[in-house]
Design an enzyme around this catalytic site. Structure first.
Site, mmCIF file in Angstrom:
data_model
loop_
_atom_site.group_PDB
_atom_site.id
_atom_site.type_symbol
_atom_site.label_atom_id
_atom_site.label_comp_id
_atom_site.label_asym_id
_atom_site.label_seq_id
_atom_site.Cartn_x
_atom_site.Cartn_y
_atom_site.Cartn_z
ATOM 1 N N HIS A 257 -3.221 -4.730 1.877
ATOM 2 C CA HIS A 257 -1.709 -4.559 2.613
ATOM 3 C C HIS A 257 -1.008 -5.818 2.122
ATOM 4 O O HIS A 257 0.269 -5.766 1.833
ATOM 5 C CB HIS A 257 -2.262 -4.700 4.144
ATOM 6 C CG HIS A 257 -2.699 -3.450 4.754
ATOM 7 N ND1 HIS A 257 -2.364 -2.229 4.472
ATOM 8 C CD2 HIS A 257 -3.861 -3.281 5.531
ATOM 9 C CE1 HIS A 257 -2.898 -1.376 4.975
ATOM 10 N NE2 HIS A 257 -3.973 -1.960 5.845
ATOM 11 N N HIS B 98 -9.505 -5.326 2.284
ATOM 12 C CA HIS B 98 -8.668 -4.259 3.063
ATOM 13 C C HIS B 98 -7.432 -5.102 3.334
ATOM 14 O O HIS B 98 -6.220 -4.414 3.024
ATOM 15 C CB HIS B 98 -9.260 -3.597 4.315
ATOM 16 C CG HIS B 98 -8.616 -2.676 4.826
ATOM 17 N ND1 HIS B 98 -8.899 -1.389 4.702
ATOM 18 C CD2 HIS B 98 -7.743 -2.757 5.771
ATOM 19 C CE1 HIS B 98 -7.835 -0.644 5.605
ATOM 20 N NE2 HIS B 98 -7.097 -1.286 6.016
ATOM 21 N N GLU B 99 -7.301 -5.995 4.098
ATOM 22 C CA GLU B 99 -6.196 -6.524 4.537
ATOM 23 C C GLU B 99 -5.575 -7.242 3.468
ATOM 24 O O GLU B 99 -4.203 -7.237 3.510
ATOM 25 C CB GLU B 99 -6.453 -7.700 5.580
ATOM 26 C CG GLU B 99 -7.277 -7.141 6.900
ATOM 27 C CD GLU B 99 -6.415 -5.895 7.630
ATOM 28 O OE1 GLU B 99 -5.282 -5.940 7.434
ATOM 29 O OE2 GLU B 99 -7.335 -5.272 8.244
#
Length: 303
Positions: free
Chosen positions: A225, A221-222
């Site tokens: 980003h 997920h990170e």
């Protein structure tokens, strides 16, 4: 079709800036409706001040509408100036910086690091990106181990430990305060290269103790980003959404694995299986073609 994901960005940014200005005026008018003084955290949402992470997929990357407008205007200008579609393909070197307390509590094993790298490569298969281990540092320092977003501890740790350039991924493994993780966006690198990277709570690594979030997908997920993706619920049900054409709009973060959730009726069922939502690790298993396209653009433009 790949470029059409950005064809409407200029219009979107104009509308978003207007919505943001209206929202800012509303926020200013409502600013004094609830004021937290010292010792009043319970009345004002005390769960936000917990020292341990709330294991609900919580991530620190929540840019405001005004911030998104500025980001997307810059991306739009760069895409317009691009002479060709950048089919970014890269092996990204990864440094893991494991920060435990002074006594060594909070360390993670070599096996967990290997498994985390395997999870990253499986999740990003087909995206044009893969990840290779560049190195591991292990630091015992309590002041850095208990790390909050935008804290002095984060700044000091990154200044001391970060390695490589814009195309090197630095992963800081800590006991994160109130969050499971956070990341820098690629367009921030030029103005603050030392801050670049992702911070991940150690409990989210494969075999960790974050219930429902311990298979390594928080790092996935990170990294999303870090490669330029927003949350799937960015901008709620607005047609702006997350600026990716094939992720249905979502009113708010989804939790658990709510198969029938459809929070924005006009756009289709919520993207609960997307890595950029907040559902349990067992529920998330995909990036869309549009997200892969956006990551490719952002890597080429900013990294």
């Amino acid at each position: 079709m790949k470029i059409t994901r950005y064809c409407h960005v200029g219009l979107c940014v104009g509308v978003l800036a207007c919505e943001a200005a209206q929202g800012a005026a509303y926020d200013e008018a409502a600013a004094d409706t609830e004021v937290c003084e010292a010792g009043e955290s319970e009345a004002c949402g005390g769960e936000e001040f917990a020292l341990g992470p709330a294991h609900d997929g919580r991530c620190g990357n929540h840019p405001t509408s005004l911030e998104v407008a500025a980001m997307e205007a810059d991306i739009s200008a760069r895409v317009t100036a691009a002479t060709h579609y950048p089919e970014a393909r890269a092996t990204i070197p990864v440094y893991f910086h494991v920060i435990s307390d002074d006594a060594g509590s909070g360390d993670i094993s070599e096996t967990q690091i290997t498994r985390q790298l395997d999870v990253l490569n499986k999740a990003f298969a087909g995206s044009g990106f893969d990840f290779s281990r560049a190195g591991v540092t292990r630091t015992r320092k309590s002041a850095w181990h208990l790390m909050a977003m935008d804290s002095a501890a984060e700044s000091e740790a990154k200044s001391a430990l970060r390695q490589g350039g814009a195309r090197t991924l630095n992963v800081y493994v800590v006991n994160a305060v109130s969050l499971l993780g956070w990341a820098t966006f690629p367009w921030w690198y030029s103005s603050d290269p030392q801050n670049d990277g992702i911070v991940v709570d150690r409990a989210t690594f494969p075999g960790g103790h974050a219930v429902n979030f311990n298979s390594g997908l928080t790092a996935v997920h990170e990294v999303g980003h870090w490669l330029g993706l927003y949350h799937t619920f960015q901008n709620g049900c607005s047609f702006l959404g997350d600026f990716v054409g094939d992720t249905p709009a979502e009113q708010s973060p989804a939790t658990g694995c709510p198969a029938s959730r459809d929070s924005c009726k006009a756009s289709g069922s919520d993207p609960i299986h997307n890595y950029m939502d907040y559902t349990n690790d067992t529920c998330r298993n995909e990036f869309t073609p549009g997200q892969r396209s956006r990551m490719s653009w952002n890597y080429s433009l900013f990294r």
